[in-house]
Design a protein around this motif. Structure first.
Motif, PDB file in Angstrom:
ATOM      1  N   ALA A  99       0.841  -1.214   0.000  1.00 25.33           N
ATOM      2  CA  ALA A  99       0.000   0.000   0.000  1.00 25.33           C
ATOM      3  C   ALA A  99       0.866   1.250   0.000  1.00 25.33           C
ATOM      4  O   ALA A  99       0.565   2.238  -0.689  1.00 25.33           O
ATOM      5  CB  ALA A  99      -0.927  -0.015   1.211  1.00 25.33           C
ATOM      6  N   VAL A 100       1.961   1.225   0.764  1.00 25.82           N
ATOM      7  CA  VAL A 100       2.894   2.358   0.785  1.00 25.82           C
ATOM      8  C   VAL A 100       3.507   2.562  -0.603  1.00 25.82           C
ATOM      9  O   VAL A 100       3.621   3.693  -1.099  1.00 25.82           O
ATOM     10  CB  VAL A 100       3.996   2.133   1.843  1.00 25.82           C
ATOM     11  CG1 VAL A 100       5.082   3.215   1.714  1.00 25.82           C
ATOM     12  CG2 VAL A 100       3.399   2.144   3.236  1.00 25.82           C
ATOM     13  N   VAL A 101       3.887   1.438  -1.248  1.00 27.78           N
ATOM     14  CA  VAL A 101       4.480   1.531  -2.590  1.00 27.78           C
ATOM     15  C   VAL A 101       3.480   2.112  -3.579  1.00 27.78           C
ATOM     16  O   VAL A 101       3.797   3.012  -4.369  1.00 27.78           O
ATOM     17  CB  VAL A 101       4.964   0.131  -3.057  1.00 27.78           C
ATOM     18  CG1 VAL A 101       5.392   0.192  -4.532  1.00 27.78           C
ATOM     19  CG2 VAL A 101       6.112  -0.351  -2.192  1.00 27.78           C
ATOM     20  N   VAL A 102       2.227   1.582  -3.532  1.00 26.18           N
ATOM     21  CA  VAL A 102       1.210   1.990  -4.502  1.00 26.18           C
ATOM     22  C   VAL A 102       0.723   3.421  -4.249  1.00 26.18           C
ATOM     23  O   VAL A 102       0.540   4.204  -5.186  1.00 26.18           O
ATOM     24  CB  VAL A 102       0.018   1.007  -4.468  1.00 26.18           C
ATOM     25  CG1 VAL A 102      -1.158   1.541  -5.279  1.00 26.18           C
ATOM     26  CG2 VAL A 102       0.452  -0.358  -4.984  1.00 26.18           C
ATOM     27  N   LEU A 103       0.521   3.786  -2.992  1.00 27.94           N
ATOM     28  CA  LEU A 103      -0.091   5.072  -2.676  1.00 27.94           C
ATOM     29  C   LEU A 103       0.902   6.211  -2.460  1.00 27.94           C
ATOM     30  O   LEU A 103       0.536   7.380  -2.584  1.00 27.94           O
ATOM     31  CB  LEU A 103      -0.968   4.938  -1.430  1.00 27.94           C
ATOM     32  CG  LEU A 103      -2.145   3.951  -1.545  1.00 27.94           C
ATOM     33  CD1 LEU A 103      -2.855   3.823  -0.213  1.00 27.94           C
ATOM     34  CD2 LEU A 103      -3.111   4.407  -2.634  1.00 27.94           C
ATOM     35  N   VAL A 104       2.157   5.876  -2.124  1.00 31.76           N
ATOM     36  CA  VAL A 104       3.129   6.925  -1.815  1.00 31.76           C
ATOM     37  C   VAL A 104       4.328   6.908  -2.777  1.00 31.76           C
ATOM     38  O   VAL A 104       4.638   7.908  -3.424  1.00 31.76           O
ATOM     39  CB  VAL A 104       3.626   6.797  -0.353  1.00 31.76           C
ATOM     40  CG1 VAL A 104       4.659   7.894  -0.059  1.00 31.76           C
ATOM     41  CG2 VAL A 104       2.463   6.893   0.622  1.00 31.76           C
ATOM     42  N   VAL A 105       4.990   5.724  -2.858  1.00 35.21           N
ATOM     43  CA  VAL A 105       6.244   5.662  -3.627  1.00 35.21           C
ATOM     44  C   VAL A 105       6.007   5.898  -5.113  1.00 35.21           C
ATOM     45  O   VAL A 105       6.657   6.753  -5.731  1.00 35.21           O
ATOM     46  CB  VAL A 105       6.946   4.298  -3.398  1.00 35.21           C
ATOM     47  CG1 VAL A 105       8.185   4.192  -4.293  1.00 35.21           C
ATOM     48  CG2 VAL A 105       7.333   4.147  -1.934  1.00 35.21           C
ATOM     49  N   MET A 106       5.056   5.166  -5.715  1.00 34.19           N
ATOM     50  CA  MET A 106       4.814   5.314  -7.157  1.00 34.19           C
ATOM     51  C   MET A 106       4.347   6.730  -7.531  1.00 34.19           C
ATOM     52  O   MET A 106       4.883   7.333  -8.462  1.00 34.19           O
ATOM     53  CB  MET A 106       3.809   4.272  -7.642  1.00 34.19           C
ATOM     54  CG  MET A 106       4.421   2.897  -7.904  1.00 34.19           C
ATOM     55  SD  MET A 106       5.628   2.920  -9.250  1.00 34.19           S
ATOM     56  CE  MET A 106       4.562   3.099 -10.668  1.00 34.19           C
ATOM     57  N   PRO A 107       3.332   7.273  -6.827  1.00 34.95           N
ATOM     58  CA  PRO A 107       2.942   8.658  -7.159  1.00 34.95           C
ATOM     59  C   PRO A 107       4.082   9.659  -6.977  1.00 34.95           C
ATOM     60  O   PRO A 107       4.228  10.598  -7.761  1.00 34.95           O
ATOM     61  CB  PRO A 107       1.793   8.951  -6.193  1.00 34.95           C
ATOM     62  CG  PRO A 107       1.246   7.614  -5.847  1.00 34.95           C
ATOM     63  CD  PRO A 107       2.416   6.697  -5.830  1.00 34.95           C
ATOM     64  N   GLY A 108       4.897   9.437  -5.920  1.00 41.39           N
ATOM     65  CA  GLY A 108       6.026  10.341  -5.678  1.00 41.39           C
ATOM     66  C   GLY A 108       7.055  10.278  -6.801  1.00 41.39           C
ATOM     67  O   GLY A 108       7.542  11.321  -7.275  1.00 41.39           O
ATOM     68  N   LEU A 109       7.387   9.039  -7.227  1.00 37.30           N
ATOM     69  CA  LEU A 109       8.341   8.879  -8.325  1.00 37.30           C
ATOM     70  C   LEU A 109       7.807   9.499  -9.615  1.00 37.30           C
ATOM     71  O   LEU A 109       8.531  10.180 -10.347  1.00 37.30           O
ATOM     72  CB  LEU A 109       8.654   7.393  -8.550  1.00 37.30           C
ATOM     73  CG  LEU A 109       9.521   6.709  -7.503  1.00 37.30           C
ATOM     74  CD1 LEU A 109       9.596   5.209  -7.763  1.00 37.30           C
ATOM     75  CD2 LEU A 109      10.931   7.305  -7.499  1.00 37.30           C
ATOM     76  N   ASN A 110       6.526   9.264  -9.899  1.00 39.00           N
ATOM     77  CA  ASN A 110       5.923   9.811 -11.114  1.00 39.00           C
ATOM     78  C   ASN A 110       5.862  11.343 -11.079  1.00 39.00           C
ATOM     79  O   ASN A 110       6.089  12.007 -12.100  1.00 39.00           O
ATOM     80  CB  ASN A 110       4.516   9.235 -11.323  1.00 39.00           C
ATOM     81  CG  ASN A 110       4.568   7.833 -11.914  1.00 39.00           C
ATOM     82  OD1 ASN A 110       5.299   7.577 -12.856  1.00 39.00           O
ATOM     83  ND2 ASN A 110       3.803   6.917 -11.339  1.00 39.00           N
ATOM     84  N   LEU A 111       5.546  11.913  -9.907  1.00 38.15           N
ATOM     85  CA  LEU A 111       5.509  13.365  -9.767  1.00 38.15           C
ATOM     86  C   LEU A 111       6.884  13.958 -10.011  1.00 38.15           C
ATOM     87  O   LEU A 111       7.038  14.911 -10.803  1.00 38.15           O
ATOM     88  CB  LEU A 111       5.008  13.759  -8.374  1.00 38.15           C
ATOM     89  CG  LEU A 111       5.110  15.255  -8.032  1.00 38.15           C
ATOM     90  CD1 LEU A 111       4.228  16.083  -8.972  1.00 38.15           C
ATOM     91  CD2 LEU A 111       4.737  15.513  -6.581  1.00 38.15           C
ATOM     92  N   LEU A 112       7.902  13.399  -9.356  1.00 39.37           N
ATOM     93  CA  LEU A 112       9.257  13.935  -9.504  1.00 39.37           C
ATOM     94  C   LEU A 112       9.741  13.788 -10.944  1.00 39.37           C
ATOM     95  O   LEU A 112      10.341  14.714 -11.513  1.00 39.37           O
ATOM     96  CB  LEU A 112      10.207  13.212  -8.535  1.00 39.37           C
ATOM     97  CG  LEU A 112      11.632  13.765  -8.434  1.00 39.37           C
ATOM     98  CD1 LEU A 112      11.617  15.252  -8.103  1.00 39.37           C
ATOM     99  CD2 LEU A 112      12.425  12.989  -7.396  1.00 39.37           C
TER     100      LEU A 112
END
Length: 618
Positions: A99-112
Motif C-alpha cells: 500500500a505504501v508503494v502503490v499510494l506513496v512511492v509510485m505517485p512520488g516517483l511519477n511526480l518527480l
C-alpha cells in the motif's frame, strides 16, 4: 481562503523546477562538431545532472512496476493457501508495505519524474540549443546566407533543436525504462520456471528482427522528409518575402507550381513512411497475438504438470497484456527516436559548417581609427579560377574622399566587401591604420565603418529601433537630429502602422516593405549618421531617391563626410565627381586615377562613361 491560496505552493514548485536550467547559457560561441554523438554531446553540456536524474527516476519506476506484477502473482498463490480468517493475520504486513508503494512511492516517483521532464527539460533544453545555434549562425559568413533560403535555415534551427532534445530524452528515459522493465519481466517469468520465459525470449528475437528491418528504413525516409520539409518551407517563405515581385510580374500561378513541386517531393516521403507504418502495425499485432497464445499454452501445460502455480500463470499473462500495449508504444518511440536522429543528421549538414570568415585565435579589437586604408597586392576570385580582384594596390589617406568608378562587374563592391571582411582575400593584405584587418575582430572592424548601400534592408521593427541600430546608446534627441539631417523626420512623424502606432514607434514591415525606396534610404542614412564611424562607405547611397530629395541629402552626406575617410561607389557619376580622387576599375584592376578634370582630360574609361551619362547615351 484555502481554495484561493492552494495553487500558490504548486506554482512555486513548478517555478523552482523551471528555473533549474538556464535556457540562455552564456557559453563561448564555437563551431558544433560534425558527428551525431559529438553534436548531441556538444549541446547537452550543462544539462547532464537533470538528464541523469531523469534516467534514474525512469529506472526506479520500471523496477517498481515489475515488482507490483510479481506481488500480484504472489497474492493469487497466498489467497489459495489461506482461509479468510488467517489471511490478514499472516499477510497483513505485506499488504501494508505494498500500500505504501502503490499510494506513496509510485505517485512520488511519477511526480518527480514529470517535474524533471516537463518543467526542467522539455522547455529549457531545446531553447538552450536554439539559443546556442542562433548565436553561432549570426556569426556565419555572408556567403552562407547567400547560398541558403532564410526560411530553410530557420526551419533547420527549429527542427534540429527539438530533434536533439527528443533523441537524448528518448534514449535516457524511454530506452532505460524499456530495458529495465523487459529485463525484470524475463527474470520474474524465469523465477517461476525457465520454460515460461521461452515465449518471451522468442517474441523478443522476432520483435528485434522487426525493429532491425523497419527502423533503418524509417530513419532514411525521416531524413529525406526533414530535408523535403525545410525545402518546402523555404520555397513558401521565399514567395512571401518577395511578394511584391510575384505580384508585379503576375506570377501567382508560377509560385503555386514552384511550391507544389516541393510539396509533391514532401508528400512522396510521407507516402513511403505511411506504407512502412502499416507494415509495422500489422507485423507487431501478429507477434503480440502469437506471444499471448504461446504464454497461455505454455503456462497451462506447466500447471498441468504441477511445475508452476496459478499465480505464476497470472503474472505471465499480465506481462503479456502489458507488453501488447507497450510493444506498439516502444515501436513508435524507437521510430520517433530514429526519425529525430535523421533530423539531427540532416540539421548537422546545415548548422555545423565552419565559418569561411572567422576571427583569428589571437584577434584583438581595432584601436581608435584615423582612417588610413591600404590594399596591397589583393587577390580575390569568389572561389573561381578567373579573377575578380587581381593584384590590386590602393592607398587611401586618412580623411580622403575616394570615388570608385567602373562598369558593372568591375570589382567595386567586391573591394568594399573585402574591406568589411564579408569575405577573406585570397592573397595580399588589407590594412587599416597599418593594421592587417585579418588580425582584428570583425565586430571592431565593422564598428569603425559606416555603410549605406543601394539595397537598403530595414529590420521588421519600429523606426526608432532601426535608426538606433546605428548607436543603441544614443539619446532620443540625437536620434531625432540624425533623422532631421537625413531629411526623414517629417515623413516619419506622418507614419501610422496597422496597430495604430505612430511616428518613431511605427513598424516598417519586413525589410521595410511599408516604406518607399526613398524613405527606406533616408532611414538607413540616419542610422549611419548616428553611428558616426571614422570610415564611410557609400554604395549607390542615393540611387533610390528622387532628384529633389537627393539634393537635400547630398548636402547632409557632405556634412557627414567631413573628417572621415570615404569610399563612394556610384553609377550616377555626378554624385561623386567632386571627390578628392576618382579610381577607375575594370576587371578587378585599377586602370586610372585622378580628379574629375584630370580623368576627363585623359580621355579614358571615366571620360567615356561621363560622356554617355551627360548626353551621349541619351
Amino acid at each position: 481562503m484555502h481554495d484561493a491560496a492552494s495553487p500558490r505552493p504548486a506554482a512555486a514548485l513548478f517555478r523552482w523546477f523551471e528555473r533549474r536550467l538556464d535556457p540562455y547559457p552564456q557559453v563561448p560561441v564555437t563551431q558544433p562538431p560534425r558527428s551525431l554523438y559529438a553534436f548531441c554531446r556538444h549541446y547537452v553540456r550543462g544539462t547532464e545532472p537533470w538528464l541523469l536524474l531523469m534516467a534514474l527516476l525512469s529506472t526506479a519506476i520500471a523496477v517498481t512496476e515489475v515488482s507490483l506484477y510479481a506481488f500480484t502473482g504472489s497474492i493469487v498463490d497466498r489467497l489459495s493457501s489461506h482461509t479468510p480468517a488467517t489471511f490478514l493475520a499472516e499477510e497483513g504486513w505485506r499488504f501494508a508495505l505494498m500500500a505504501v508503494v502503490v499510494l506513496v512511492v509510485m505517485p512520488g516517483l511519477n511526480l518527480l519524474s514529470s517535474l524533471v521532464i516537463h518543467q526542467t527539460l522539455l522547455g529549457n533544453f531545446p531553447m538552450r540549443i536554439r539559443w546556442r545555434v542562433h548565436r553561432y549562425l549570426l556569426r556565419q559568413s555572408m556567403g552562407y546566407f547567400q547560398d541558403e533560403f532564410a526560411g530553410r535555415i530557420a526551419t533547420k534551427l527549429m527542427q534540429t533543436s527539438l530533434a536533439v532534445r527528443e533523441t537524448v530524452i528518448k534514449l535516457l528515459d524511454v530506452g532505460n525504462y524499456v530495458v529495465v522493465y523487459f529485463g525484470g519481466a524475463l527474470l520474474v517469468a524465469a523465477s517461476a520456471d525457465w520454460r515460461l520465459m521461452l515465449p518471451f525470449a522468442g517474441w523478443l528475437v522476432a520483435y528485434a528482427a522487426l525493429l532491425r528491418y523497419a527502423i533503418p528504413r524509417l530513419n532514411k525516409v525521416a531524413q529525406e522528409q526533414a530535408d523535403a520539409r525545410s525545402t518546402m518551407t523555404g520555397r513558401i517563405v521565399d514567395s512571401y518575402s518577395n511578394i511584391a515581385t510575384v505580384k508585379l510580374f503576375s506570377h501567382s500561378r508560377r509560385e503555386e507550381a514552384y511550391a507544389r513541386d516541393a510539396m509533391e517531393g514532401f508528400m512522396g516521403t510521407v507516402y513511403r513512411q505511411m506504407r512502412l507504418v502499416t507494415f509495422v502495425n500489422v507485423s507487431n499485432d501478429t507477434l503480440n497475438m502469437l506471444l499471448l497464445f504461446a504464454v497461455a499454452a505454455t503456462g497451462i501445460g506447466l500447471w498441468m504438470q504441477e511445475a508452476v502455480s496459478v499465480g505464476a500463470i497470472a503474472v505471465a499473462i499480465a506481462f503479456v497484456l502489458r507488453l501488447m500495449g507497450m510493444s506498439q508504444w516502444i515501436m513508435w518511440e524507437l521510430s520517433a527516436l530514429f526519425e529525430n536522429i535523421g533530423t539531427v543528421q540532416d540539421g548537422i549538414g546545415s548548422i555545423a559548417l565552419p565559418a569561411t570568415v572567422d576571427d583569428a585565435p589571437d584577434a584583438r579589437p581595432l584601436r581608435p581609427v584615423r582612417g588610413e586604408i591600404r590594399f596591397e597586392g589583393v587577390r580575390f576570385h569568389y572561389g573561381r579560377k578567373g579573377g575578380v580582384i587581381e593584384d590590386l594596390d590602393l592607398h587611401i589617406r586618412p580623411g580622403e574622399k575616394v570615388g570608385l568608378v567602373g562598369r558593372s562587374g568591375a570589382g567595386k563592391s567586391t573591394l568594399v566587401n573585402l574591406l568589411l571582411r564579408f569575405y577573406d582575400r585570397e592573397g595580399g593584405r588589407i590594412l587599416v591604420d597599418g593594421v592587417d584587418i585579418a588580425t582584428v575582430t570583425q565586430d571592431s572592424l565593422r564598428a569603425a565603418i559606416g555603410v549605406v548601400t543601394q539595397d537598403t534592408s530595414l529590420l521588421h521593427r519600429s523606426v526608432r529601433e532601426n535608426i538606433l541600430y546605428g548607436r543603441p546608446d544614443a539619446t532620443e534627441a540625437e536620434m531625432v537630429e540624425a533623422a532631421r539631417q537625413a531629411n526623414a523626420h517629417e515623413f516619419i512623424m506622418q507614419l501610422v502602422d496597422a496597430q495604430g502606432r505612430r511616428g518613431y514607434d511605427a513598424q516598417v514591415g519586413e525589410r521595410g516593405v511599408k516604406l518607399s525606396g526613398g524613405q527606406r534610404q533616408r532611414i538607413a542614412i540616419a542610422r549611419v549618421l548616428l553611428k558616426n564611424a571614422p570610415i564611410l562607405v557609400l554604395d549607390e547611397a542615393t540611387s533610390a531617391l528622387d532628384s529633389e530629395v537627393e539634393a537635400v541629402i547630398q548636402e547632409n552626406l557632405y556634412r557627414l563626410m567631413e573628417g572621415k575617410t570615404v569610399i563612394a561607389i556610384a553609377h550616377r557619376l555626378s554624385t561623386i565627381a567632386a571627390m578628392d580622387r576618382l579610381v577607375g576599375m575594370d576587371q578587378g584592376r585599377i586602370i586610372e586615377q585622378g580628379t574629375h578634370e584630370q580623368l576627363l582630360a585623359a580621355g579614358g574609361l571615366y571620360a567615356h562613361l561621363w560622356q554617355r551619362q551627360s548626353g551621349g547615351f541619351l
